[in-house]
Design a protein around this motif. Structure first.
Motif, PDB file in Angstrom:
ATOM      1  N   HIS A  62      -6.617  20.922  14.561  1.00 12.95           N
ATOM      2  CA  HIS A  62      -7.909  21.591  14.463  1.00 12.95           C
ATOM      3  C   HIS A  62      -7.706  22.960  13.841  1.00 12.95           C
ATOM      4  O   HIS A  62      -6.578  23.397  13.597  1.00 12.95           O
ATOM      5  CB  HIS A  62      -8.533  21.749  15.861  1.00 12.95           C
ATOM      6  CG  HIS A  62      -7.693  22.573  16.788  1.00 12.95           C
ATOM      7  ND1 HIS A  62      -6.609  22.054  17.473  1.00 12.95           N
ATOM      8  CD2 HIS A  62      -7.763  23.893  17.145  1.00 12.95           C
ATOM      9  CE1 HIS A  62      -6.052  23.011  18.196  1.00 12.95           C
ATOM     10  NE2 HIS A  62      -6.737  24.138  18.018  1.00 12.95           N
ATOM     11  N   GLY A  65     -14.655  17.735   7.847  1.00 18.67           N
ATOM     12  CA  GLY A  65     -14.498  17.272   6.473  1.00 18.67           C
ATOM     13  C   GLY A  65     -15.368  18.019   5.481  1.00 18.67           C
ATOM     14  O   GLY A  65     -15.094  17.997   4.278  1.00 18.67           O
ATOM     15  N   ARG A 113      -0.066  22.663   9.641  1.00 19.59           N
ATOM     16  CA  ARG A 113      -0.150  22.051   8.313  1.00 19.59           C
ATOM     17  C   ARG A 113      -0.110  23.178   7.294  1.00 19.59           C
ATOM     18  O   ARG A 113      -1.079  23.903   7.108  1.00 19.59           O
ATOM     19  CB  ARG A 113      -1.432  21.234   8.166  1.00 19.59           C
ATOM     20  CG  ARG A 113      -1.718  20.728   6.737  1.00 19.59           C
ATOM     21  CD  ARG A 113      -0.860  19.558   6.331  1.00 19.59           C
ATOM     22  NE  ARG A 113      -1.161  18.395   7.145  1.00 19.59           N
ATOM     23  CZ  ARG A 113      -2.188  17.564   6.921  1.00 19.59           C
ATOM     24  NH1 ARG A 113      -3.024  17.765   5.922  1.00 19.59           N
ATOM     25  NH2 ARG A 113      -2.375  16.521   7.712  1.00 19.59           N
ATOM     26  N   SER A 117      -3.051  24.609   4.770  1.00 19.75           N
ATOM     27  CA  SER A 117      -4.343  23.997   5.074  1.00 19.75           C
ATOM     28  C   SER A 117      -5.472  25.008   5.210  1.00 19.75           C
ATOM     29  O   SER A 117      -6.650  24.631   5.175  1.00 19.75           O
ATOM     30  CB  SER A 117      -4.232  23.156   6.348  1.00 19.75           C
ATOM     31  OG  SER A 117      -3.763  23.934   7.442  1.00 19.75           O
ATOM     32  N   TYR A 147      -8.132  24.816   2.549  1.00 24.16           N
ATOM     33  CA  TYR A 147      -9.139  23.755   2.510  1.00 24.16           C
ATOM     34  C   TYR A 147     -10.498  24.254   2.979  1.00 24.16           C
ATOM     35  O   TYR A 147     -11.525  23.684   2.623  1.00 24.16           O
ATOM     36  CB  TYR A 147      -8.719  22.573   3.393  1.00 24.16           C
ATOM     37  CG  TYR A 147      -7.359  21.993   3.107  1.00 24.16           C
ATOM     38  CD1 TYR A 147      -6.747  22.134   1.867  1.00 24.16           C
ATOM     39  CD2 TYR A 147      -6.663  21.299   4.101  1.00 24.16           C
ATOM     40  CE1 TYR A 147      -5.487  21.594   1.618  1.00 24.16           C
ATOM     41  CE2 TYR A 147      -5.420  20.750   3.866  1.00 24.16           C
ATOM     42  CZ  TYR A 147      -4.827  20.907   2.636  1.00 24.16           C
ATOM     43  OH  TYR A 147      -3.589  20.374   2.404  1.00 24.16           O
ATOM     44  N   LYS A 197     -12.034  23.885   5.838  1.00 23.44           N
ATOM     45  CA  LYS A 197     -12.808  22.861   6.532  1.00 23.44           C
ATOM     46  C   LYS A 197     -12.061  22.424   7.783  1.00 23.44           C
ATOM     47  O   LYS A 197     -10.847  22.592   7.898  1.00 23.44           O
ATOM     48  CB  LYS A 197     -13.071  21.659   5.623  1.00 23.44           C
ATOM     49  CG  LYS A 197     -11.829  20.931   5.167  1.00 23.44           C
ATOM     50  CD  LYS A 197     -12.183  19.761   4.246  1.00 23.44           C
ATOM     51  CE  LYS A 197     -10.943  18.995   3.808  1.00 23.44           C
ATOM     52  NZ  LYS A 197     -11.297  17.851   2.935  1.00 23.44           N
ATOM     53  N   PRO A 199     -10.566  19.463   9.973  1.00 16.39           N
ATOM     54  CA  PRO A 199     -10.028  18.173   9.526  1.00 16.39           C
ATOM     55  C   PRO A 199     -10.747  16.976  10.150  1.00 16.39           C
ATOM     56  O   PRO A 199     -11.180  17.015  11.292  1.00 16.39           O
ATOM     57  CB  PRO A 199      -8.569  18.220   9.990  1.00 16.39           C
ATOM     58  CG  PRO A 199      -8.568  19.162  11.140  1.00 16.39           C
ATOM     59  CD  PRO A 199      -9.605  20.189  10.829  1.00 16.39           C
ATOM     60  N   GLN A 200     -10.866  15.921   9.362  1.00 15.13           N
ATOM     61  CA  GLN A 200     -11.320  14.638   9.876  1.00 15.13           C
ATOM     62  C   GLN A 200     -10.122  13.857  10.406  1.00 15.13           C
ATOM     63  O   GLN A 200      -8.976  14.128  10.051  1.00 15.13           O
ATOM     64  CB  GLN A 200     -12.001  13.834   8.767  1.00 15.13           C
ATOM     65  CG  GLN A 200     -13.319  14.420   8.289  1.00 15.13           C
ATOM     66  CD  GLN A 200     -13.896  13.637   7.133  1.00 15.13           C
ATOM     67  OE1 GLN A 200     -13.286  13.525   6.077  1.00 15.13           O
ATOM     68  NE2 GLN A 200     -15.086  13.089   7.336  1.00 15.13           N
ATOM     69  N   GLU A 237      -7.619  12.449   8.006  1.00 17.22           N
ATOM     70  CA  GLU A 237      -6.828  13.430   7.261  1.00 17.22           C
ATOM     71  C   GLU A 237      -5.571  13.841   8.011  1.00 17.22           C
ATOM     72  O   GLU A 237      -4.672  14.453   7.434  1.00 17.22           O
ATOM     73  CB  GLU A 237      -7.681  14.663   6.959  1.00 17.22           C
ATOM     74  CG  GLU A 237      -8.792  14.390   5.967  1.00 17.22           C
ATOM     75  CD  GLU A 237      -9.705  15.592   5.780  1.00 17.22           C
ATOM     76  OE1 GLU A 237      -9.815  16.068   4.628  1.00 17.22           O
ATOM     77  OE2 GLU A 237     -10.293  16.046   6.774  1.00 17.22           O
ATOM     78  N   PHE A 238      -5.504  13.536   9.300  1.00 15.22           N
ATOM     79  CA  PHE A 238      -4.325  13.920  10.073  1.00 15.22           C
ATOM     80  C   PHE A 238      -3.071  13.242   9.541  1.00 15.22           C
ATOM     81  O   PHE A 238      -1.969  13.766   9.651  1.00 15.22           O
ATOM     82  CB  PHE A 238      -4.499  13.542  11.547  1.00 15.22           C
ATOM     83  CG  PHE A 238      -5.679  14.188  12.221  1.00 15.22           C
ATOM     84  CD1 PHE A 238      -6.263  15.326  11.706  1.00 15.22           C
ATOM     85  CD2 PHE A 238      -6.210  13.646  13.371  1.00 15.22           C
ATOM     86  CE1 PHE A 238      -7.348  15.918  12.326  1.00 15.22           C
ATOM     87  CE2 PHE A 238      -7.293  14.232  14.008  1.00 15.22           C
ATOM     88  CZ  PHE A 238      -7.864  15.367  13.474  1.00 15.22           C
ATOM     89  N   TRP A 264      -4.804  24.558   9.915  1.00 16.48           N
ATOM     90  CA  TRP A 264      -4.812  23.421  10.836  1.00 16.48           C
ATOM     91  C   TRP A 264      -3.571  23.491  11.712  1.00 16.48           C
ATOM     92  O   TRP A 264      -2.444  23.623  11.224  1.00 16.48           O
ATOM     93  CB  TRP A 264      -4.810  22.112  10.050  1.00 16.48           C
ATOM     94  CG  TRP A 264      -6.044  21.877   9.235  1.00 16.48           C
ATOM     95  CD1 TRP A 264      -7.120  22.711   9.107  1.00 16.48           C
ATOM     96  CD2 TRP A 264      -6.320  20.741   8.421  1.00 16.48           C
ATOM     97  NE1 TRP A 264      -8.050  22.160   8.270  1.00 16.48           N
ATOM     98  CE2 TRP A 264      -7.590  20.952   7.830  1.00 16.48           C
ATOM     99  CE3 TRP A 264      -5.632  19.568   8.138  1.00 16.48           C
ATOM    100  CZ2 TRP A 264      -8.165  20.019   6.964  1.00 16.48           C
ATOM    101  CZ3 TRP A 264      -6.209  18.638   7.285  1.00 16.48           C
ATOM    102  CH2 TRP A 264      -7.465  18.859   6.703  1.00 16.48           C
TER     103      TRP A 264
END
Length: 224
Positions: free
Chosen positions: A65, A77, A117, A120, A123, A125, A127-128, A131-132, A155
Protein backbone atom coordinates in the motif's frame (compact mmCIF):
# COMPACT_ATOMS: atom_id res chain seq x y z
CA UNK A 1 1.41 -25.54 7.97
CA UNK A 2 2.71 -24.00 11.20
CA UNK A 3 2.07 -20.48 9.91
CA UNK A 4 -1.64 -20.38 10.61
CA UNK A 5 -2.16 -17.87 13.43
CA UNK A 6 -4.36 -14.89 12.72
CA UNK A 7 -2.55 -11.61 11.98
CA UNK A 8 -5.19 -9.73 13.97
CA UNK A 9 -4.05 -11.25 17.25
CA UNK A 10 -0.34 -11.04 16.41
CA UNK A 11 -0.04 -7.46 15.20
CA UNK A 12 -1.00 -4.34 17.11
CA UNK A 13 -0.43 -0.60 17.07
CA UNK A 14 0.20 1.49 20.16
CA UNK A 15 -0.63 5.20 20.25
CA UNK A 16 -0.25 7.98 22.82
CA UNK A 17 3.49 7.29 22.91
CA UNK A 18 4.71 10.74 23.87
CA UNK A 19 3.11 10.41 27.31
CA UNK A 20 4.77 7.05 27.98
CA UNK A 21 8.48 7.84 27.88
CA UNK A 22 10.77 10.71 26.87
CA UNK A 23 12.54 8.45 24.36
CA UNK A 24 9.49 8.75 22.09
CA UNK A 25 9.79 12.55 22.20
CA UNK A 26 13.24 12.04 20.67
CA UNK A 27 12.08 9.44 18.16
CA UNK A 28 9.35 11.66 16.72
CA UNK A 29 11.89 14.35 15.78
CA UNK A 30 15.22 12.89 14.55
CA UNK A 31 17.32 15.91 13.66
CA UNK A 32 18.52 14.53 10.33
CA UNK A 33 14.93 13.90 9.23
CA UNK A 34 13.70 17.30 10.42
CA UNK A 35 16.35 19.02 8.31
CA UNK A 36 15.35 17.02 5.24
CA UNK A 37 11.62 17.52 5.66
CA UNK A 38 11.99 21.29 6.00
CA UNK A 39 13.13 21.25 2.38
CA UNK A 40 10.59 18.70 1.13
CA UNK A 41 7.45 19.73 3.05
CA UNK A 42 8.03 23.38 3.89
CA UNK A 43 9.40 25.04 7.00
CA UNK A 44 6.15 24.65 9.00
CA UNK A 45 5.55 20.93 8.43
CA UNK A 46 3.73 19.00 11.17
CA UNK A 47 3.35 15.39 12.33
CA UNK A 48 0.04 13.79 11.38
CA UNK A 49 0.51 10.30 12.85
CA UNK A 50 2.86 8.64 15.35
CA UNK A 51 2.61 5.12 16.73
CA UNK A 52 4.39 1.81 17.11
CA UNK A 53 3.74 -1.15 14.83
CA UNK A 54 4.35 -4.45 16.65
CA UNK A 55 4.57 -7.78 14.83
CA UNK A 56 4.58 -10.76 17.15
CA UNK A 57 5.78 -14.21 16.05
CA UNK A 58 3.32 -15.59 13.51
CA UNK A 59 1.93 -12.22 12.37
CA UNK A 60 0.86 -12.14 8.75
CA UNK A 61 2.25 -9.50 6.41
CA UNK A 62 0.32 -6.53 5.06
CA UNK A 63 -0.88 -6.03 1.52
CA UNK A 64 1.35 -3.53 -0.27
CA UNK A 65 0.00 0.00 0.00
CA UNK A 66 0.99 3.64 0.11
CA UNK A 67 0.20 6.15 2.88
CA UNK A 68 -0.79 9.49 1.41
CA UNK A 69 -3.29 12.13 2.54
CA UNK A 70 -6.77 11.94 0.97
CA UNK A 71 -5.76 8.85 -1.01
CA UNK A 72 -9.35 7.55 -1.09
CA UNK A 73 -10.21 10.31 -3.54
CA UNK A 74 -9.10 7.81 -6.23
CA UNK A 75 -9.78 4.09 -6.63
CA UNK A 76 -6.89 1.59 -6.54
CA UNK A 77 -5.06 1.78 -9.85
CA UNK A 78 -6.26 5.33 -10.64
CA UNK A 79 -3.86 8.25 -10.61
CA UNK A 80 -3.97 10.29 -7.42
CA UNK A 81 -4.66 13.90 -8.52
CA UNK A 82 -1.83 15.36 -6.44
CA UNK A 83 1.08 14.86 -8.85
CA UNK A 84 1.80 18.56 -8.84
CA UNK A 85 4.68 20.48 -10.34
CA UNK A 86 5.04 24.00 -8.99
CA UNK A 87 5.12 26.65 -11.69
CA UNK A 88 8.69 27.66 -12.35
CA UNK A 89 10.07 24.49 -10.76
CA UNK A 90 9.53 21.97 -13.54
CA UNK A 91 10.55 18.49 -12.49
CA UNK A 92 10.21 19.14 -8.76
CA UNK A 93 7.16 17.50 -7.23
CA UNK A 94 5.37 19.13 -4.32
CA UNK A 95 4.98 16.45 -1.65
CA UNK A 96 1.98 16.02 0.64
CA UNK A 97 3.55 13.38 2.86
CA UNK A 98 6.81 11.80 4.01
CA UNK A 99 7.32 8.90 6.40
CA UNK A 100 9.79 7.79 9.07
CA UNK A 101 10.22 4.22 10.34
CA UNK A 102 12.57 3.64 13.29
CA UNK A 103 13.15 -0.05 14.09
CA UNK A 104 13.11 -0.72 17.84
CA UNK A 105 14.32 -4.29 17.21
CA UNK A 106 16.58 -5.54 14.45
CA UNK A 107 14.68 -6.16 11.19
CA UNK A 108 15.59 -9.29 9.23
CA UNK A 109 14.14 -11.38 6.41
CA UNK A 110 12.37 -13.73 8.82
CA UNK A 111 10.70 -11.42 11.35
CA UNK A 112 8.81 -9.08 9.01
CA UNK A 113 11.16 -6.35 7.80
CA UNK A 114 9.40 -3.77 5.63
CA UNK A 115 9.23 -4.48 1.90
CA UNK A 116 9.52 -1.62 -0.62
CA UNK A 117 8.79 -1.40 -4.36
CA UNK A 118 11.66 0.73 -5.61
CA UNK A 119 10.51 3.70 -7.73
CA UNK A 120 6.81 3.12 -7.11
CA UNK A 121 6.33 6.65 -5.73
CA UNK A 122 6.49 7.78 -9.37
CA UNK A 123 3.27 5.89 -10.18
CA UNK A 124 1.21 8.28 -8.01
CA UNK A 125 -1.47 5.66 -7.37
CA UNK A 126 -2.59 3.07 -4.85
CA UNK A 127 -1.70 -0.43 -6.12
CA UNK A 128 -4.28 -2.89 -7.37
CA UNK A 129 -4.07 -6.52 -6.29
CA UNK A 130 -2.86 -7.77 -9.67
CA UNK A 131 -0.04 -5.21 -9.62
CA UNK A 132 1.51 -6.79 -6.53
CA UNK A 133 2.90 -9.61 -8.64
CA UNK A 134 4.42 -7.48 -11.40
CA UNK A 135 7.47 -6.27 -9.53
CA UNK A 136 9.72 -7.23 -6.70
CA UNK A 137 9.37 -5.90 -3.18
CA UNK A 138 12.86 -5.41 -1.79
CA UNK A 139 13.69 -6.19 1.82
CA UNK A 140 16.69 -5.14 3.90
CA UNK A 141 18.26 -6.13 7.17
CA UNK A 142 18.03 -3.02 9.34
CA UNK A 143 19.58 -2.45 12.76
CA UNK A 144 17.50 -1.15 15.67
CA UNK A 145 17.82 2.63 15.99
CA UNK A 146 18.25 3.21 12.26
CA UNK A 147 16.09 5.79 10.48
CA UNK A 148 14.18 4.93 7.31
CA UNK A 149 12.79 7.95 5.45
CA UNK A 150 10.61 7.73 2.35
CA UNK A 151 7.93 9.41 0.27
CA UNK A 152 4.47 8.33 1.41
CA UNK A 153 3.59 7.42 -2.19
CA UNK A 154 6.15 4.60 -2.14
CA UNK A 155 4.48 1.16 -2.16
CA UNK A 156 5.47 -0.71 0.97
CA UNK A 157 4.27 -3.30 3.47
CA UNK A 158 5.21 -5.22 6.58
CA UNK A 159 6.28 -8.72 5.59
CA UNK A 160 5.16 -11.79 7.60
CA UNK A 161 6.94 -12.62 10.85
CA UNK A 162 7.76 -16.28 10.24
CA UNK A 163 9.71 -16.74 13.46
CA UNK A 164 8.72 -18.60 16.60
CA UNK A 165 10.27 -16.18 19.10
CA UNK A 166 11.33 -12.86 17.48
CA UNK A 167 9.42 -9.63 18.05
CA UNK A 168 9.51 -6.97 15.36
CA UNK A 169 8.74 -3.48 16.76
CA UNK A 170 9.14 -0.02 15.19
CA UNK A 171 7.84 3.52 15.44
CA UNK A 172 5.92 4.99 12.51
CA UNK A 173 5.74 8.71 11.84
CA UNK A 174 3.87 10.61 9.14
CA UNK A 175 4.95 14.18 8.34
CA UNK A 176 2.87 16.57 6.27
CA UNK A 177 2.74 20.25 5.22
CA UNK A 178 0.98 22.43 7.77
CA UNK A 179 -2.14 22.83 5.61
CA UNK A 180 -2.91 19.07 5.41
CA UNK A 181 -5.38 17.65 7.93
CA UNK A 182 -3.52 15.24 10.28
CA UNK A 183 -4.80 11.70 10.91
CA UNK A 184 -4.45 12.08 14.70
CA UNK A 185 -4.80 15.11 16.96
CA UNK A 186 -1.42 14.62 18.61
CA UNK A 187 -1.56 17.98 20.37
CA UNK A 188 -4.77 17.00 22.16
CA UNK A 189 -3.40 13.55 23.03
CA UNK A 190 -0.11 14.78 24.51
CA UNK A 191 0.46 16.14 28.00
CA UNK A 192 0.81 19.93 27.72
CA UNK A 193 3.93 19.97 29.95
CA UNK A 194 5.74 17.61 27.57
CA UNK A 195 5.06 19.94 24.66
CA UNK A 196 5.92 23.10 26.61
CA UNK A 197 9.23 21.73 27.93
CA UNK A 198 10.57 20.50 24.60
CA UNK A 199 13.38 22.57 23.06
CA UNK A 200 13.25 20.96 19.62
CA UNK A 201 10.54 20.59 16.99
CA UNK A 202 7.73 19.18 19.12
CA UNK A 203 5.65 22.38 19.32
CA UNK A 204 5.87 22.72 15.56
CA UNK A 205 5.05 19.04 14.97
CA UNK A 206 1.99 19.35 17.23
CA UNK A 207 0.79 22.41 15.30
CA UNK A 208 0.80 24.57 18.44
CA UNK A 209 0.99 27.90 16.60
CA UNK A 210 -1.30 27.06 13.68
CA UNK A 211 -4.58 28.89 13.19
CA UNK A 212 -7.21 26.40 12.09
CA UNK A 213 -10.38 27.46 10.21
CA UNK A 214 -12.96 29.34 12.23
CA UNK A 215 -16.03 31.44 11.56
CA UNK A 216 -14.09 34.60 10.90
CA UNK A 217 -10.96 36.37 11.98
CA UNK A 218 -13.30 39.35 12.50
CA UNK A 219 -16.35 37.90 14.30
CA UNK A 220 -18.40 41.10 14.03
CA UNK A 221 -18.32 41.12 10.23
CA UNK A 222 -19.87 37.78 9.20
CA UNK A 223 -23.53 37.60 8.20
CA UNK A 224 -26.01 35.73 10.44
Amino acid sequence: KNFSRDKKINQFYHYNLLNLDKIFVELIQPKIAMNVYKKLLGERFICGFFSTNCLLPGARGQLPHCDYPYIDIAKPGEKIPFDLNISGHIGKRFLFNCQIVVPLTDFNFDNGTTGFRSGSQKYCKFPQKDEFKKGKFEQYKIKAGSIIMFNGLLWHCSMPNYTDNQYRFCTLGQYIPHFIKPMHDLREMTNKKIIANDKGYLKQLMGVNLNYPRKSMYPDTYLS
